[in-house]
Design a protein around this motif. Sequence first.
Motif, short mmCIF file in Angstrom:
data_model
loop_
_atom_site.label_atom_id
_atom_site.label_comp_id
_atom_site.label_asym_id
_atom_site.label_seq_id
_atom_site.Cartn_x
_atom_site.Cartn_y
_atom_site.Cartn_z
N ALA A 10 0.84 -1.20 0.00
CA ALA A 10 0.00 0.00 0.00
C ALA A 10 0.87 1.24 0.00
O ALA A 10 1.92 1.28 0.66
CB ALA A 10 -0.91 0.00 1.23
N GLY A 11 0.45 2.26 -0.72
CA GLY A 11 1.07 3.58 -0.62
C GLY A 11 2.36 3.73 -1.40
O GLY A 11 2.41 4.42 -2.41
N VAL A 19 4.12 -1.71 -5.24
CA VAL A 19 2.76 -1.19 -5.09
C VAL A 19 1.80 -1.95 -6.01
O VAL A 19 2.19 -2.78 -6.81
CB VAL A 19 2.72 0.33 -5.37
N HIS A 65 -5.20 7.30 -7.57
CA HIS A 65 -4.06 7.53 -6.68
C HIS A 65 -2.80 6.93 -7.31
O HIS A 65 -2.85 5.89 -7.98
CB HIS A 65 -4.31 6.91 -5.30
N ASP A 67 -0.21 5.21 -6.37
CA ASP A 67 0.26 3.84 -6.14
C ASP A 67 -0.55 2.81 -6.93
O ASP A 67 -0.21 1.63 -6.94
CB ASP A 67 0.25 3.50 -4.65
N ASP A 211 -9.27 0.43 -3.31
CA ASP A 211 -9.13 0.95 -1.95
C ASP A 211 -10.50 1.39 -1.44
O ASP A 211 -11.22 2.13 -2.12
CB ASP A 211 -8.18 2.14 -1.93
N THR A 233 -5.24 -3.11 4.52
CA THR A 233 -4.12 -2.22 4.79
C THR A 233 -3.64 -2.34 6.22
O THR A 233 -2.42 -2.25 6.48
CB THR A 233 -4.53 -0.76 4.49
N TYR A 245 -8.35 6.95 7.20
CA TYR A 245 -7.66 7.02 5.91
C TYR A 245 -8.44 6.31 4.80
O TYR A 245 -7.90 6.07 3.73
CB TYR A 245 -6.26 6.44 6.03
N HIS A 247 -9.53 3.19 4.50
CA HIS A 247 -9.03 1.85 4.18
C HIS A 247 -9.76 0.82 5.04
O HIS A 247 -10.63 1.15 5.84
CB HIS A 247 -7.52 1.76 4.39
N HIS A 269 -2.66 -5.30 -0.52
CA HIS A 269 -2.56 -3.87 -0.22
C HIS A 269 -2.20 -3.67 1.26
O HIS A 269 -2.89 -3.00 2.01
CB HIS A 269 -3.87 -3.16 -0.57
N SER A 271 -0.07 -2.41 4.52
CA SER A 271 0.73 -1.28 4.98
C SER A 271 2.19 -1.68 5.11
O SER A 271 2.53 -2.82 5.43
CB SER A 271 0.21 -0.81 6.34
#
Length: 309
Positions: A10-11, A19, A65, A67, A211, A233, A245, A247, A269, A271
């Motif tokens: 994720a991110g 990603v 987004h 990612d 997401d 996440t 956030y 998620h 996905h 974190s």
Amino acid sequence: MEIYFLGTNAGVPTIQRNVTSVALRLMEERRSFWMFDCGEGTQHQVLRSPLRLGKLEKLFITHLHGDHLFGLPGLLSSRGYQGGTAPLTVYGPPGLKAFLDVSLSVSQSRVPYKLEIVEHTGGLIFEDDTFKVEAGLLEHRIDSYGYRVTEKDSPGSLNTELLLSYGLKPGPLYGRLKKGEDITTEDGTVVRAAEVICEPKKGRIVTVLGDTRPCPGSLPLARGADLIIHEATFAHDLADMAYQYHHSTAAQAAELARQAGGRELLLTHFSSRYVTQEELAPLLAEAQAIFPQTLLAEEFCTFPVYRRK
């Protein structure tokens, strides 16, 4: 039909994981594969995989987004250099065409194949004789969509053993029976198509959710799916952060799969705080406590989508 993960983080990318990007391999069904999301570095991941960009037929973007998107211009450009000449269709939310138009034109990237960009706001976005794809709005910081891929039922095969017992060998009569026509053999025996055609093959359903935090839009997309791919996440001890956030936690993904009556759940996905398999283990445990048929996505791993009997 198989799922193959190219990125599960994720991110931002890490040394361990790239990603988001996932491939739906349809080599037996269409001699091609489809891709969902294309984070930065996805084309490098493809080079390390058995996939070939020339076989990429459709690419679905869940949301805009970075990612999930920043790898797309480079991949589209490289596809031409790697022998990709067949048409390619890219689906995604409004804004996708502007992003690609600017990226490809300013960089003077050459795309030597027919590239179609389809922007959508949900609903039925593709259908042919074998598949249909539906999209639905989820709940994220920007518009994010999930996709439901439905393989249509296919006719049953002929019972060749039974046909041979009638003295019928492969040929034009087999084709007539396959079309549902009854036939009469040379000795006057009537062979009824319904008696020599096996049960139709049940089509499979794959749901890929972008997401999202838990929301009503997830359930219709996931209902009765053979395989659900859902972001996880955070572990559930960070449920408040996940909500803030936009998620989901692993437990929330599992609850969705349970409510939807899915057959199998793949979590992805993750974190960057969860680096090792040991650190991911609590996410798997909390999900399996709710929905036992849960697995963690792994990059460069294949997950078959099994057909219902």
